[in-house]
Design an enzyme around this catalytic site. Structure first.
Site, short mmCIF file in Angstrom:
data_model
loop_
_atom_site.label_atom_id
_atom_site.label_comp_id
_atom_site.label_asym_id
_atom_site.label_seq_id
_atom_site.Cartn_x
_atom_site.Cartn_y
_atom_site.Cartn_z
N ASP A 239 -19.26 -11.19 -40.89
CA ASP A 239 -20.71 -11.00 -40.78
C ASP A 239 -21.28 -11.49 -39.46
O ASP A 239 -22.43 -11.94 -39.39
CB ASP A 239 -21.44 -11.70 -41.94
CG ASP A 239 -21.01 -11.16 -43.29
OD1 ASP A 239 -20.68 -9.97 -43.36
OD2 ASP A 239 -20.99 -11.94 -44.26
N LYS B 109 -20.69 -7.44 -36.15
CA LYS B 109 -19.74 -6.48 -35.58
C LYS B 109 -20.31 -5.07 -35.60
O LYS B 109 -20.17 -4.31 -34.64
CB LYS B 109 -18.42 -6.51 -36.36
CG LYS B 109 -17.72 -7.87 -36.32
CD LYS B 109 -16.46 -7.88 -37.19
CE LYS B 109 -16.74 -7.77 -38.68
NZ LYS B 109 -17.47 -8.93 -39.25
N GLY C 115 -19.36 -5.12 -44.88
CA GLY C 115 -20.73 -4.58 -44.87
C GLY C 115 -21.22 -4.71 -43.45
O GLY C 115 -21.47 -5.82 -42.99
N HIS C 116 -21.27 -3.62 -42.72
CA HIS C 116 -21.64 -3.65 -41.30
C HIS C 116 -23.02 -3.01 -41.12
O HIS C 116 -23.20 -1.83 -41.41
CB HIS C 116 -20.58 -2.91 -40.46
CG HIS C 116 -19.24 -3.58 -40.50
ND1 HIS C 116 -18.14 -3.10 -39.86
CD2 HIS C 116 -18.83 -4.74 -41.10
CE1 HIS C 116 -17.10 -3.92 -40.06
NE2 HIS C 116 -17.51 -4.91 -40.83
N THR D 213 -15.16 -10.32 -52.97
CA THR D 213 -16.25 -9.36 -53.14
C THR D 213 -16.06 -8.56 -54.44
O THR D 213 -16.91 -7.74 -54.78
CB THR D 213 -16.29 -8.38 -51.95
OG1 THR D 213 -15.01 -7.75 -51.86
CG2 THR D 213 -16.59 -9.12 -50.65
N GLN E 241 -14.27 -8.17 -41.50
CA GLN E 241 -14.10 -9.60 -41.82
C GLN E 241 -14.04 -10.41 -40.52
O GLN E 241 -14.59 -9.99 -39.52
CB GLN E 241 -12.86 -9.83 -42.69
CG GLN E 241 -13.00 -9.32 -44.12
CD GLN E 241 -12.80 -7.82 -44.27
OE1 GLN E 241 -11.79 -7.29 -43.87
NE2 GLN E 241 -13.75 -7.13 -44.85
N THR F 71 -9.13 -13.15 -46.83
CA THR F 71 -8.99 -11.81 -47.38
C THR F 71 -7.51 -11.45 -47.28
O THR F 71 -6.69 -12.29 -46.89
CB THR F 71 -9.92 -10.81 -46.66
OG1 THR F 71 -9.92 -9.57 -47.39
CG2 THR F 71 -9.51 -10.56 -45.21
N ALA G 120 -24.31 -8.38 -46.88
CA ALA G 120 -24.63 -6.95 -46.79
C ALA G 120 -23.90 -6.15 -47.87
O ALA G 120 -24.25 -5.01 -48.17
CB ALA G 120 -24.26 -6.43 -45.40
N GLY H 14 -31.59 -9.67 -31.38
CA GLY H 14 -32.37 -9.05 -32.45
C GLY H 14 -31.51 -8.03 -33.18
O GLY H 14 -30.40 -7.71 -32.73
P1 GDP Z 1 -20.94 -7.53 -39.67
O1 GDP Z 1 -20.33 -7.54 -41.01
O2 GDP Z 1 -20.18 -8.36 -38.69
O3 GDP Z 1 -21.21 -6.14 -39.13
O4 GDP Z 1 -22.37 -8.24 -39.82
P2 GDP Z 1 -23.44 -7.97 -41.00
O5 GDP Z 1 -24.08 -6.65 -40.78
O6 GDP Z 1 -22.83 -8.23 -42.32
O7 GDP Z 1 -24.45 -9.18 -40.75
C1 GDP Z 1 -25.08 -9.37 -39.54
C2 GDP Z 1 -26.59 -9.31 -39.77
O8 GDP Z 1 -27.25 -9.81 -38.62
C3 GDP Z 1 -27.14 -7.91 -39.95
O9 GDP Z 1 -28.25 -7.95 -40.82
C4 GDP Z 1 -27.57 -7.51 -38.55
O10 GDP Z 1 -28.62 -6.53 -38.55
C5 GDP Z 1 -28.11 -8.82 -38.06
N1 GDP Z 1 -28.02 -9.02 -36.61
C6 GDP Z 1 -27.03 -8.65 -35.74
N2 GDP Z 1 -27.31 -9.10 -34.50
C7 GDP Z 1 -28.48 -9.77 -34.58
C8 GDP Z 1 -29.27 -10.51 -33.65
O11 GDP Z 1 -28.92 -10.65 -32.49
N3 GDP Z 1 -30.40 -11.10 -34.13
C9 GDP Z 1 -30.81 -10.98 -35.42
N4 GDP Z 1 -31.92 -11.59 -35.80
N5 GDP Z 1 -30.09 -10.30 -36.33
C10 GDP Z 1 -28.94 -9.71 -35.91
P1 IMO Z 2 -17.56 -8.05 -42.89
O1 IMO Z 2 -16.66 -6.96 -42.35
C1 IMO Z 2 -17.81 -11.92 -44.85
C2 IMO Z 2 -14.80 -12.79 -47.92
C3 IMO Z 2 -15.23 -12.89 -49.35
C4 IMO Z 2 -14.24 -13.92 -49.84
C5 IMO Z 2 -12.96 -13.55 -49.09
C6 IMO Z 2 -11.99 -12.68 -49.88
O2 IMO Z 2 -18.88 -7.56 -43.35
O3 IMO Z 2 -17.63 -9.17 -41.92
P2 IMO Z 2 -12.03 -10.10 -50.57
O4 IMO Z 2 -13.01 -9.31 -51.38
O5 IMO Z 2 -11.85 -9.59 -49.17
O6 IMO Z 2 -10.72 -10.31 -51.27
O7 IMO Z 2 -12.69 -11.58 -50.45
O8 IMO Z 2 -13.38 -12.84 -47.94
N1 IMO Z 2 -15.17 -11.52 -47.24
C7 IMO Z 2 -16.12 -11.42 -46.30
N2 IMO Z 2 -16.98 -12.35 -45.83
N3 IMO Z 2 -17.81 -10.67 -44.35
C8 IMO Z 2 -16.94 -9.74 -44.81
O9 IMO Z 2 -16.81 -8.53 -44.24
C9 IMO Z 2 -16.07 -10.08 -45.85
N4 IMO Z 2 -15.12 -9.42 -46.55
C10 IMO Z 2 -14.57 -10.32 -47.38
O10 IMO Z 2 -16.56 -13.34 -49.45
O11 IMO Z 2 -14.61 -15.20 -49.41
MG MG Z 3 -20.84 -7.97 -43.01
#
Ligand code: GDP
Ligand code: IMO
Ligand code: MG
Length: 435
Positions: A13, A16, A40-41, A129, A224, A239, A299, A415
């Site tokens: 999270d 990415k 969840g991206h 998850t 991840q 994971t 996400a 942002g």
């Molecule tokens: P990912 O799994 O690595 O793609 O990240 P996620 O989407 O799960 O979580 C990142 C969250 O931070 C999302 O809600 C993005 O929209 C938000 N985000 C990413 N970059 C920024 C930033 O620079 N500032 C803020 N405030 N939010 C951001």
């Molecule tokens: P993104 O790509 C954050 C965590 C789960 C749990 C562990 C194992 O959005 O960054 P799993 O369902 O993979 O067997 O769970 O990994 N986990 C994540 N945490 N971001 C993710 O993906 C994750 N995918 C799995 O919360 O701790």
């Molecule tokens: Mg994510």
């Protein structure tokens, strides 16, 4: 020509999705190499928010090819749902999406096993998850998995399903006291779903190798984070796939010498979802403040994310594991108004100092962070697009992260929106030293 791997530098999270979306402009192909719809991206374009789980985040761009590589585990229902969600927003995957015939399927019994196992003991739960990720990778390693390509050959699919169910139903019913699955029902439902994506199934390794030969830029989208890696992460709280950059090779079928650059993505602080050690976790008001301002809720599952200070030990280790050539620091804006801001520069455990994450779970659980305080900034960084417009303290915070992790910062994100970032150098133009 550059082939760039994007990898999470923390526990997932990191943002990415946003960064892959930004870099997609410079690539011809975006390829996912591991994980499944546990990811969840989030990508924010104007006032529209998209959350991608299985389909590469590059799908929002016209004229780009998106690949789901062999290292990914694919749940047919999740894939079809995601295709439908995108179609409802006028984004077609036709002619753009290709799925590896060697990728493994997440079957309904994998989900049931994941949930049954997690439900056994709250204390011992990984906090997965619940998407069936672990059990699907277990079957792959046990050589009892079913591959996406098997969907094209109904006899093979039927036979593999039948063999798998005999054992899975026994475990589900006899060990977990859960419901089993009816072979006919599973067969029919998966085959019906497959109708909607069978024309995307191909040898994506060959597709990528050809593209590399033609000099096309490829962006490999990690899911991840490095510390959730099955080998290098905080085992067993990980994971089940190789989340580090090496996973891009095994997970797509290209060789290591094809990779020109590796960009790690890290938040300006740290978060983690699920169980497991987290040395810089803040279980106080500051943690709550970061969660609220940063919108730190999963996400994929909506779970509140655990929040803490930036941990240079974690990111330093990730940088080495993936030979990072650049770092992107996201969510700097979330720290606006916090003073002081703390950075963990090392750990202390039983009188010993650690600069890298120890492998033993008990040892890591006993580690106390060694902090350095950094002055906060009073002017907001939110939405900032120029390095020189950042407050002096914010610039020195970023420079300190570079010193502590040994990686240059390629961009700073300020942002959620696509355009809210500052670029310091283009990773597509920088190659791994010595390559
Ligand atoms: P990912 O799994 O690595 O793609 O990240 P996620 O989407 O799960 O979580 C990142 C969250 O931070 C999302 O809600 C993005 O929209 C938000 N985000 C990413 N970059 C920024 C930033 O620079 N500032 C803020 N405030 N939010 C951001
Ligand atoms: P993104 O790509 C954050 C965590 C789960 C749990 C562990 C194992 O959005 O960054 P799993 O369902 O993979 O067997 O769970 O990994 N986990 C994540 N945490 N971001 C993710 O993906 C994750 N995918 C799995 O919360 O701790
Ligand atoms: Mg994510």
């Amino acid at each position: 020509m550059s082939d760039v791997v994007i990898v999470g530098a923390q526990w997932g999270d990191e943002g990415k999705g946003k960064i892959v979306d930004v870099y997609t402009e410079r690539a011809r192909i975006v390829a996912r190499y591991q994980g499944g719809h546990n990811a969840g991206h989030t990508v924010v374009v104007g006032d529209e928010t998209f959350i991608l789980h299985l389909i590469p985040s590059g799908i929002l761009h016209e004229g780009k090819i998106c690949v789901i590589g062999n290292g990914v585990v694919v749940a047919p229902d999740a894939l079809v749902r995601e295709m439908e969600t995108l179609a409802a927003r006028n984004i077609s995957v036709e002619g753009k999406l290709f799925i590896s015939d060697r990728a493994h399927l997440i079957m309904p019994y994998h989900v049931a096993l994941d949930l049954a196992r997690e439900g056994r003991s709250l204390e011992k739960a990984i906090g997965t998850t619940g998407r069936g990720i672990g059990p699907a990778y277990e079957d792959k390693a046990a050589r009892s998995g079913i591959r996406v390509g098997d969907l094209l050959n109904p006899d093979v699919f039927r036979e593999r399903l039948s063999d798998a169910l005999e054992f899975k139903n026994f475990i589900l019913k006899e060990y977990f006291g859960a419901e089993g699955f009816d072979e006919e029902e599973v067969y029919d439902s998966i085959m019906a779903l497959a109708e909607q994506f069978r024309h995307f199934i191909t040898d994506t390794g060959e597709l990528l190798q050809k593209a590399i030969h033609e000099g096309r830029n490829i962006l490999f989208e990690g899911a991840q984070g490095s510390h959730l890696d099955v080998d290098h992460g905080t085992y067993p709280y990980v994971t089940s796939s190789s989340t580090v950059a090496g996973g891009a090779c095994t997970g797509t079928g290209i060789g290591p010498r094809c990779i020109d650059a590796v960009v790690g993505i890290s938040k300006a602080y740290t978060t983690r979802v699920g169980s497991g050690p987290f040395p810089t976790e803040l279980s106080d008001e500051m943690g709550e403040r970061i969660r609220n301002i940063g919108g730190e809720y999963g996400a994929t599952t909506g779970r509140p994310r655990r929040c803490g200070w930036f941990d240079a030990v974690v990111v330093r280790q990730s940088a080495r594991l993936s030979t990072m050539t650049g770092l992107v620091i996201t969510k700097l804006d979330v720290l606006d108004g916090i003073d002081p801001i703390r950075i963990c520069v090392g750990y202390e455990c039983g009188g010993r100092r650690f600069d890298l994450v120890p492998s033993g779970l008990r040892e890591l659980e006993g580690c106390l962070p060694v902090y350095e305080d950094h002055p906060g900034w009073s002017r907001p960084t939110a939405g900032c697009r120029e390095w020189d417009d950042l407050p002096r303290e914010a610039r020195s915070y970023i420079r300190r992260i570079e010193d502590l992790t040994g990686v240059r910062v390629a961009a700073v994100s300020t942002g959620q929106e696509r355009s809210e970032h500052i670029e310091l150098f283009d990773p597509f133009q920088v190659v791994i030293p010595g390559k």
